[in-house]
Design an enzyme around this catalytic site. Structure first.
Site, PDB file in Angstrom:
ATOM      1  N   LYS B  75       0.849  -1.190   0.000  1.00  0.00           N
ATOM      2  CA  LYS B  75       0.000   0.000   0.000  1.00  0.00           C
ATOM      3  C   LYS B  75       0.886   1.243   0.000  1.00  0.00           C
ATOM      4  CE  LYS B  75      -3.983   1.859   2.592  1.00  0.00           C
ATOM      5  NZ  LYS B  75      -4.852   1.653   3.770  1.00  0.00           N
ATOM      6  N   SER B 150      -9.755   1.729   2.697  1.00  0.00           N
ATOM      7  CA  SER B 150      -8.869   2.481   1.840  1.00  0.00           C
ATOM      8  C   SER B 150      -7.826   1.618   1.107  1.00  0.00           C
ATOM      9  CB  SER B 150      -8.135   3.535   2.663  1.00  0.00           C
ATOM     10  OG  SER B 150      -7.293   2.923   3.616  1.00  0.00           O
ATOM     11  N   SER B 174     -10.045  -0.638   6.867  1.00  0.00           N
ATOM     12  CA  SER B 174      -9.396  -0.415   5.566  1.00  0.00           C
ATOM     13  C   SER B 174      -8.686  -1.624   4.963  1.00  0.00           C
ATOM     14  CB  SER B 174      -8.404   0.746   5.665  1.00  0.00           C
ATOM     15  OG  SER B 174      -9.081   1.970   5.561  1.00  0.00           O
TER      16      SER B 174
END
Lengths: 139, 481
Positions: B75, B150, B174
């Site tokens: 990420k 996210s 997330s």
């Protein structure tokens, strides 16, 4: 002299904090407390505290959305929290989670200084360059 | 051979037995990325050159670790030395971290190969990746829909076979919410289990790094690599990490499951509820029992979160001032001007919204009413979990109230977007671990089952999740791309 100057500044600051609606003054405070609603001026003031510039459209939009969101989160006020202590972090509370050890406060050499400076938007002589901090009238 | 379809443990086995070479594997993966990335947009950047170099080294020197040679996506809020790390924000565009996050060091020590940085909602604030300043990632099961967020880029990359594994971060869901939307396995470990050193902070009392994988075995193997005490993260817990591989046994006889009625009632779609009930019956068939319970404080969880998380974020994000790194506005007559304009130009709408909520909640006159009150309610939520987990081994619920929603559907209504995290948020507030695993489909879209457990007892989560996976194989289904 400096001391009196500072205390005057702090009075102004604390007054500012009491004025969520900025130049609308007391009428705005009464309005805010009675309806729990957030005005565009409150958004403006809060954004300034956070050093965040906003356009006029953003101020209007965020005032509306903040009213919706704070209206929603208001439900927590119906929770009975008498004699309940706050939880700031689950690592600090008791029992099995008490496993965050203290460590020695020793400095460790970091050899990537150039990599840090290279990220600066503006650098000069291995330093971060910023706009002038003192105002013209004080020079 | 379609190597990219395999799980990490299958790939590692092929590398060790020399059935395939690592360079071959990495090339196959990048061909897959070339083929589908145009449709998915999972990555912010790719690091093919360094990945191939590392693969060549491993081919020459051998594979020592359990996951040596296995590619992994990261990420884009996890710092990588020398590789741009943006948090999908304009304010961090072109930021090159001067050091690696601890998790990245651990992956490299294992001989794993980072292949690229994945898209996210700006600063991990959002549930759809639509808040990214650069692109919206698409759900591989239906590209008209969001992948969740996210960590949407990480979840979509794994679901689309663009990476066998990925790391995400989870502040209010997330990792688990996008895992659920994309039909993959997502684990939020116990707060303190995985070091956050080098994870760009959003809400520090809630953030935790964890794996997104194709199956439970990979999740356990990746946790064996990243779950280590780290003196550089003051919240890292100095506890022994067990060998999670030992938890991969099919055995839930006598397991006691609690099902909170607050997460199976109003607001949860019928087909989602049905899939979760089916999963509970499967557990019953395997020898477990389940019982409905009530965790009354759950009704305050979302509100509590939307005070605490923005409050912490408003403080964490004060460092983006245009001085040390990232964007600086051209309009800068004086220092105040530089701050105001840099942040005005650099942050997107959701980040600005949360900075304002957080600053407001912390400001003089409102602190007690919002922030302190929320911290007390947080204690109630934690107590509800503690009480329930005294009588039960695990708690189960849907991971999300519905399957993936359409792109654009919730973007103009922040509150409805926030509600998609209603089942995942309480877990972060309590600091306990939870895993989301695929448990069925609703009109072709994956549904996720969330399993929550006691703090530092990821072992039970792995055993319980693995048992279900062995029985059902929902995770074997692939999207048609």
């Amino acid at each position: 002299m400096y001391r009196s100057c500072f205390s005057r500044i702090s009075v102004v600051i604390s007054l500012l904090q009491l004025l969520p609606a900025g130049r609308h003054g007391f009428s705005a405070i009464l309005y805010n407390v009675s309806t729990m609603s957030i005005s565009k001026e409150t958004v403006e003031y809060t954004a300034k505290l956070a050093r965040l510039g906003l356009s006029e459209e953003e101020k209007t939009l965020y005032a509306k959305q903040l009213n919706d969101i704070l209206g929603y989160v208001d439900v927590i006020n119906s929770a009975d929290t008498q004699n309940i202590s706050p939880t700031a972090s689950t690592r600090l509370s008791g029992g099995k989670q008490k496993m965050t050890p203290m460590r020695q406060d020793k400095s460790v050499q970091f050899d990537g200084i150039k990599k840090i400076i290279d990220n600066a938007p503006i650098q000069e002589d291995n330093m971060f360059r910023v706009p002038k901090i003192m105002g013209d009238e004080e020079q | 051979m379609s190597l990219h379809r395999l799980t990490a443990h299958e790939l590692a086995e092929k590398l060790r037995s020399k059935e395939v070479g690592c360079v071959e594997l990495i090339n196959d993966l990048y061909s897959r990325i070339d083929a589908v990335e145009g449709k998915i947009s999972a990555f912010n950047c790719l690091t093919k050159e360094t990945a191939l170099k590392k693969a060549k080294e491993l081919d020459d020197n051998g594979f020592n670790g359990e996951l040596s040679g296995v590619p992994i996506a990261l990420k884009d809020n996890i710092c990588t030395d020398g590789v741009e790390t943006t948090c999908s924000s304009k304010i961090l565009k072109d930021f090159i971290p001067p050091y690696n996050a601890t998790v990245v060091e651990l992956l490299q020590n294992e001989g794993m190969i980072p292949v690229g940085k994945t898209n996210l909602d700006e600063f991990a604030m959002g549930s759809s990746t639509e808040n990214s300043a650069f692109k919206t990632t698409k759900n591989p099961w239906d590209t008209q829909r969001v992948p969740g967020g996210s960590s949407g880029g990480s979840a979509a990359a794994v679901a689309a076979d663009e990476a066998p594994l990925a790391l995400g971060s989870d502040t209010g869901g997330s990792i688990r919410q996008p895992a659920s939307f994309c039909g993959v396995v997502g684990l939020k470990p116990t707060y303190g289990r995985v070091s956050r050193y080098g994870l760009i902070a959003f809400a520090s009392s809630l953030d935790q790094i964890g794996p997104l994988t194709k199956d439970v075995t990979d999740s356990a193997l990746l946790m064996n690599v990243i779950a280590k005490y780290d003196r550089r993260d003051s919240t890292s817990a100095d506890v022994k990490t067990p060998d999670y591989k030992k938890s991969l046994v099919k055995d839930v006889k006598g397991l006691k499951i609690a099902v909170p009625k607050e997460l199976m009632g109003e607001g949860i779609e019928e087909n989602t509820k049905k899939a979760v009930l089916e999963a509970l019956k499967t557990y019953e068939k395997m020898g477990a029992t389940f019982k409905e319970v009530s965790l009354p404080s759950f009704k305050y969880a979302l509100s509590t979160y939307y005070i605490i998380a923005p409050a912490e974020a408003s403080s964490n994000l004060s460092r983006y001032d245009g001085v040390h790194y990232g964007h600086r506005s051209e309009k800068q007559n004086d220092l105040m001007d530089m701050y105001l304009n840099t942040r005005k130009e650099g942050f997107g709408p959701e980040v600005k919204r949360r900075i304002i909520i957080g600053t407001y909640a912390l400001s003089s006159g409102y602190y007690d009413a919002y922030y302190l009150k929320a911290q007390k309610v947080r204690t109630l939520i934690k107590q509800d979990f503690d009480d329930t987990l005294k009588d039960f081994d695990v708690i189960m619920s849907p991971t999300t109230p519905s399957p993936a929603f359409k792109i654009g559907e919730k973007v103009s209504d922040p509150l409805s977007m926030y509600l998609s995290d209603i089942a995942t948020i309480p877990i972060n507030l309590a600091g306990i671990p939870a895993i989301s695993i695929p448990c069925g489909f609703d009109n072709g879209l994956p549904v996720g089952l969330q399993i929550m457990g006691k703090a530092f007892d990821e072992e039970t989560l792995f055993r319980v999740a693995f048992s279900y996976e062995q029985e059902t194989k929902w995770n074997k289904r692939k999207p048609a791309l």
